[in-house]
Design an enzyme around this catalytic site. Structure first.
Site, PDB file in Angstrom:
ATOM      1  N   ALA A  12      36.477  46.041  43.818  1.00 37.41           N
ATOM      2  CA  ALA A  12      35.544  46.724  42.917  1.00 37.41           C
ATOM      3  C   ALA A  12      35.299  48.186  43.281  1.00 37.41           C
ATOM      4  O   ALA A  12      34.810  48.956  42.453  1.00 37.41           O
ATOM      5  CB  ALA A  12      34.220  45.956  42.878  1.00 37.41           C
ATOM      6  N   ALA A  13      35.648  48.566  44.517  1.00 41.27           N
ATOM      7  CA  ALA A  13      35.473  49.976  44.890  1.00 41.27           C
ATOM      8  C   ALA A  13      36.778  50.761  44.748  1.00 41.27           C
ATOM      9  O   ALA A  13      36.843  51.933  45.105  1.00 41.27           O
ATOM     10  CB  ALA A  13      34.967  50.085  46.330  1.00 41.27           C
ATOM     11  N   ILE A  16      41.334  51.321  40.137  1.00 41.85           N
ATOM     12  CA  ILE A  16      41.378  50.662  38.818  1.00 41.85           C
ATOM     13  C   ILE A  16      39.967  50.228  38.412  1.00 41.85           C
ATOM     14  O   ILE A  16      39.543  50.439  37.266  1.00 41.85           O
ATOM     15  CB  ILE A  16      42.344  49.451  38.824  1.00 41.85           C
ATOM     16  CG1 ILE A  16      43.783  49.950  39.015  1.00 41.85           C
ATOM     17  CG2 ILE A  16      42.227  48.641  37.539  1.00 41.85           C
ATOM     18  CD1 ILE A  16      44.835  48.854  39.097  1.00 41.85           C
ATOM     19  N   ARG A  92      51.152  48.760  48.384  1.00 44.99           N
ATOM     20  CA  ARG A  92      52.434  48.818  49.089  1.00 44.99           C
ATOM     21  C   ARG A  92      52.465  50.050  49.971  1.00 44.99           C
ATOM     22  O   ARG A  92      52.240  51.153  49.497  1.00 44.99           O
ATOM     23  CB  ARG A  92      53.525  48.918  48.024  1.00 44.99           C
ATOM     24  CG  ARG A  92      54.909  48.672  48.511  1.00 44.99           C
ATOM     25  CD  ARG A  92      55.684  48.169  47.314  1.00 44.99           C
ATOM     26  NE  ARG A  92      57.104  48.296  47.460  1.00 44.99           N
ATOM     27  CZ  ARG A  92      57.951  47.831  46.557  1.00 44.99           C
ATOM     28  NH1 ARG A  92      57.501  47.267  45.463  1.00 44.99           N
ATOM     29  NH2 ARG A  92      59.232  47.956  46.718  1.00 44.99           N
ATOM     30  N   GLY A 129      46.137  42.670  40.708  1.00 42.45           N
ATOM     31  CA  GLY A 129      46.655  43.071  42.025  1.00 42.45           C
ATOM     32  C   GLY A 129      48.102  42.634  42.207  1.00 42.45           C
ATOM     33  O   GLY A 129      48.448  41.482  41.922  1.00 42.45           O
ATOM     34  N   ASP A 157      52.419  47.287  30.649  1.00 47.86           N
ATOM     35  CA  ASP A 157      53.830  47.442  30.276  1.00 47.86           C
ATOM     36  C   ASP A 157      53.974  47.398  28.750  1.00 47.86           C
ATOM     37  O   ASP A 157      54.732  48.158  28.159  1.00 47.86           O
ATOM     38  CB  ASP A 157      54.655  46.335  30.938  1.00 47.86           C
ATOM     39  CG  ASP A 157      54.368  46.269  32.428  1.00 47.86           C
ATOM     40  OD1 ASP A 157      54.686  47.231  33.127  1.00 47.86           O
ATOM     41  OD2 ASP A 157      53.767  45.271  32.883  1.00 47.86           O
ATOM     42  N   HIS A 185      55.884  41.754  36.056  1.00 49.60           N
ATOM     43  CA  HIS A 185      55.394  43.141  36.102  1.00 49.60           C
ATOM     44  C   HIS A 185      56.084  43.810  37.301  1.00 49.60           C
ATOM     45  O   HIS A 185      55.508  43.967  38.372  1.00 49.60           O
ATOM     46  CB  HIS A 185      53.872  43.174  36.255  1.00 49.60           C
ATOM     47  CG  HIS A 185      53.360  44.556  36.548  1.00 49.60           C
ATOM     48  ND1 HIS A 185      53.407  45.573  35.637  1.00 49.60           N
ATOM     49  CD2 HIS A 185      52.834  45.094  37.667  1.00 49.60           C
ATOM     50  CE1 HIS A 185      52.932  46.675  36.184  1.00 49.60           C
ATOM     51  NE2 HIS A 185      52.578  46.407  37.418  1.00 49.60           N
TER      52      HIS A 185
HETATM   53  P1  NAX Z   1      42.986  50.697  45.366  1.00 46.39           P
HETATM   54  O1  NAX Z   1      43.669  50.672  46.687  1.00 46.39           O
HETATM   55  O2  NAX Z   1      42.360  51.941  44.870  1.00 46.39           O
HETATM   56  O3  NAX Z   1      41.865  49.567  45.338  1.00 46.39           O
HETATM   57  C1  NAX Z   1      42.072  48.277  45.808  1.00 46.39           C
HETATM   58  C2  NAX Z   1      40.738  47.785  46.335  1.00 46.39           C
HETATM   59  O4  NAX Z   1      40.895  46.409  46.640  1.00 46.39           O
HETATM   60  C3  NAX Z   1      40.286  48.499  47.603  1.00 46.39           C
HETATM   61  O5  NAX Z   1      38.986  49.018  47.403  1.00 46.39           O
HETATM   62  C4  NAX Z   1      40.314  47.397  48.659  1.00 46.39           C
HETATM   63  O6  NAX Z   1      39.262  47.530  49.594  1.00 46.39           O
HETATM   64  C5  NAX Z   1      40.130  46.155  47.794  1.00 46.39           C
HETATM   65  N1  NAX Z   1      40.637  44.921  48.387  1.00 46.39           N
HETATM   66  C6  NAX Z   1      41.756  44.733  49.133  1.00 46.39           C
HETATM   67  N2  NAX Z   1      41.836  43.462  49.513  1.00 46.39           N
HETATM   68  C7  NAX Z   1      40.771  42.821  48.980  1.00 46.39           C
HETATM   69  C8  NAX Z   1      40.304  41.483  49.036  1.00 46.39           C
HETATM   70  N3  NAX Z   1      40.944  40.551  49.733  1.00 46.39           N
HETATM   71  N4  NAX Z   1      39.169  41.174  48.361  1.00 46.39           N
HETATM   72  C9  NAX Z   1      38.501  42.118  47.680  1.00 46.39           C
HETATM   73  N5  NAX Z   1      38.876  43.409  47.619  1.00 46.39           N
HETATM   74  C10 NAX Z   1      39.999  43.751  48.258  1.00 46.39           C
HETATM   75  O7  NAX Z   1      44.076  50.124  44.327  1.00 46.39           O
HETATM   76  P2  NAX Z   1      44.054  50.198  42.739  1.00 46.39           P
HETATM   77  O8  NAX Z   1      44.718  51.441  42.295  1.00 46.39           O
HETATM   78  O9  NAX Z   1      42.698  49.881  42.234  1.00 46.39           O
HETATM   79  O10 NAX Z   1      45.070  49.000  42.420  1.00 46.39           O
HETATM   80  C11 NAX Z   1      44.713  47.654  42.654  1.00 46.39           C
HETATM   81  C12 NAX Z   1      45.911  46.750  42.464  1.00 46.39           C
HETATM   82  O11 NAX Z   1      46.409  46.838  41.146  1.00 46.39           O
HETATM   83  C13 NAX Z   1      47.097  47.108  43.379  1.00 46.39           C
HETATM   84  O12 NAX Z   1      47.629  45.892  43.895  1.00 46.39           O
HETATM   85  C14 NAX Z   1      48.083  47.715  42.411  1.00 46.39           C
HETATM   86  O13 NAX Z   1      49.421  47.564  42.858  1.00 46.39           O
HETATM   87  C15 NAX Z   1      47.817  46.896  41.174  1.00 46.39           C
HETATM   88  N6  NAX Z   1      48.304  47.428  39.896  1.00 46.39           N
HETATM   89  C16 NAX Z   1      48.670  46.537  38.958  1.00 46.39           C
HETATM   90  C17 NAX Z   1      49.116  46.936  37.725  1.00 46.39           C
HETATM   91  C18 NAX Z   1      49.536  45.917  36.696  1.00 46.39           C
HETATM   92  O14 NAX Z   1      49.946  46.329  35.620  1.00 46.39           O
HETATM   93  N7  NAX Z   1      49.461  44.631  36.957  1.00 46.39           N
HETATM   94  C19 NAX Z   1      49.241  48.368  37.379  1.00 46.39           C
HETATM   95  C20 NAX Z   1      48.445  49.262  38.250  1.00 46.39           C
HETATM   96  C21 NAX Z   1      48.388  48.870  39.693  1.00 46.39           C
HETATM   97  O15 NAX Z   1      49.574  49.288  40.313  1.00 46.39           O
END
Ligand code: NAX
Length: 326
Positions: A12-13, A16, A92, A129, A157, A185
Site C-alpha cells: 500500500a505504500a 502502484i 526484480r 504483483g 496489456d 503478463h
Molecule cells: P513498489 O516497489 O513501489 O511497491 C511495492 C510495495 O510492496 C513496497 O512498498 C513494499 O514494501 C511492498 N511489499 C513487498 N512485499 C510485501 C508483502 N509481503 N506484503 C505487503 N507489502 C509488501 O512497486 P510497484 O511499482 O507498486 O509495483 C508492485 C508490483 O506490481 C511489482 O511486483 C511489479 O512488478 C508489479 N507490476 C505488475 C503489473 C501488471 O500488469 N500485472 C504492471 C506494473 C508492475 O510492474
C-alpha cells in the site's frame, strides 16, 4: 449510503498503490453510494511511508472513504474483506532472472493465500504483483476461496494493445473492442489482433498491414513495460493502477454486449490450457457477477504458435513453484 465494501490493498505504500488508493477511496470503482473501507498491508519497514499516504487520503476528505487501517499482518488485513488487491511484492533486482523472482515472491503468496481464508464469503482477489499469473496460482492453491474468485492482471496489456490499434487505424480507442491478451503478463504474452475489432470490423481488415500487426504491434505491446522503465526510470505505476481499477470494474459490472475483457483466470481446460493455470483469456461478466471464458475464437497457425509458446512459459513457471502448490 449502503454498507461499506471492504477492500484490502497490499504494497500500500508502493508506487502502484499511490495511483490506486485515491481512486478507490473516491468511489470510482464501487460508485458514489458505496462507502469503502481500506485495509492496507505493508512490510513493517514501510509503515512510516504508509502513514504518510493515509494522511493524504484523510486530506482528500473523500465522502466515500468510510475508514482505513494499516497492518503488517495479512491475517488481520484480510479479515472480512470483499476484495483483495495484491499489489505488493519484491521488484526484480539487477541481474535477477524471472525464475529467481518467482522463487523470492512465491512464499509471500503462500502466506497471503492462507490469510485469504479470513476474507468474506463473497471475496474476490486480483493479483498485480509480479510474476502475477504464477503468484495468483500460488495464492489460489493455498486458499480455500473458490478458484473462480482469483484473477491476475492482464488489463494493462489489454489497454496497451488497444491504444496501439487505435493510433494505427486513426479510430478512437473506444472503437477498439474484443481485445484478448492470451497467456502470461510477460513479454511472451500474445495480444490477439486477429479477433480484435475496430468499429465492429476485424482489426486486420481495417489496418491492412500484416507486417505491422505481426511485428511492430506485437513487440510494442509485449515490451511496453520495459520501454516505460527505460524512458521514465521507473516502472509503469499510474497506468498499472488504472488497469487494476478497470479490472475490478469489469468484474463487478456486466460486460458490454458483444465485447469482452482480458484477465488471467483459472483455466478449466478452455483452448487446451491445463486446468488450474492462471491464463490470460477473453472473459465476459454477467450482471450477477458471474464470469465465463469466451470460447470458440479462431486462431491462425501463426497465432497458435504464439499461444503455445506462452502456454509453455506458464507451465515452466508452475514447475518452478510446484513445492508451493497445495
Ligand atoms: P513498489 O516497489 O513501489 O511497491 C511495492 C510495495 O510492496 C513496497 O512498498 C513494499 O514494501 C511492498 N511489499 C513487498 N512485499 C510485501 C508483502 N509481503 N506484503 C505487503 N507489502 C509488501 O512497486 P510497484 O511499482 O507498486 O509495483 C508492485 C508490483 O506490481 C511489482 O511486483 C511489479 O512488478 C508489479 N507490476 C505488475 C503489473 C501488471 O500488469 N500485472 C504492471 C506494473 C508492475 O510492474
Amino acid at each position: 449510503m449502503g454498507e461499506a465494501i471492504r477492500v484490502a490493498v497490499t504494497g500500500a505504500a508502493g508506487q502502484i498503490s499511490y495511483g490506486l488508493l485515491f481512486r478507490l477511496a473516491a468511489g470510482e470503482v464501487f460508485g458514489p453510494d458505496r462507502p469503502v473501507h481500506l485495509s492496507l498491508l505493508e512490510l513493517p519497514q514501510a509503515m512510516g511511508a504508509l502513514e504518510g499516504v493515509m494522511m493524504e487520503l484523510d486530506d482528500c476528505s473523500f465522502p466515500t472513504l468510510a475508514s482505513m487501517n494499516a497492518y503488517d499482518d495479512p491475517e488481520k488485513a484480510f479479515d472480512g474483506i470483499n476484495w483483495g488487491l495484491l499489489v505488493g511484492s519484491r521488484p526484480r533486482g539487477p541481474g535477477m532472472e524471472r525464475a529467481d523472482l518467482i522463487k523470492v515472491n512465491g512464499p509471500i503468496f503462500v502466506g497471503q493465500g492462507k490469510a485469504l481464508n479470513r476474507a468474506a464469503a463473497d471475496a474476490r482477489v486480483l493479483v498485480v504483483g509480479n510474476p502475477c499469473n504464477t503468484n495468483c496460482l500460488i495464492a489460489m492453491r493455498n486458499s480455500e476461496l473458490p478458484k473462480d474468485r482469483f484473477g491476475a492482471m492482464m488489463r494493462l496489456d489489454q489497454n496497451r494493445a488497444k491504444i496501439q490499434l487505435a493510433r494505427k487505424s486513426g479510430a478512437p480507442v473506444q472503437a477498439v473492442t474484443n481485445m484478448t491478451i492470451w497467456g502470461n503478463h510477460s513479454n511472451n504474452q500474445y495480444p490477439d489482433f486477429e479477433n480484435a475489432r475496430i468499429n465492429g470490423r476485424p482489426a486486420a481488415a481495417v489496418i491492412q498491414d500484416e507486417t505491422w500487426l505481426k511485428e511492430t504491434f506485437l513487440k510494442t505491446v509485449q515490451d511496453r513495460g520495459a520501454t516505460v522503465i527505460k524512458a521514465r526510470g521507473a516502472s509503469s505505476a499510474a497506468s498499472a493502477a488504472n488497469a487494476a481499477i478497470d479490472h475490478v470494474k469489469s468484474f463487478v459490472n456486466p460486460t458490454p454486449v458483444g465485447d469482452w475483457h482480458s484477465a488471467g483466470v483459472c483455466s478449466k481446460g478452455e483452448y487446451g490450457v491445463d486446468p488450474d493455470l492462471i491464463f490470460g483469456f477473453p472473459v465476459q461478466n454477467d450482471a450477477g457477477g458471474t464470469w465465463r471464458v469466451v470460447e470458440g475464437l479462431a486462431m491462425s497457425d501463426w497465432a497458435k504458435g504464439k499461444f503455445q509458446f506462452v502456454l509453455d512459459e506458464l507451465r515452466k513457471e508452475r514447475d518452478v513453484v510446484k513445492d508451493l502448490l497445495n
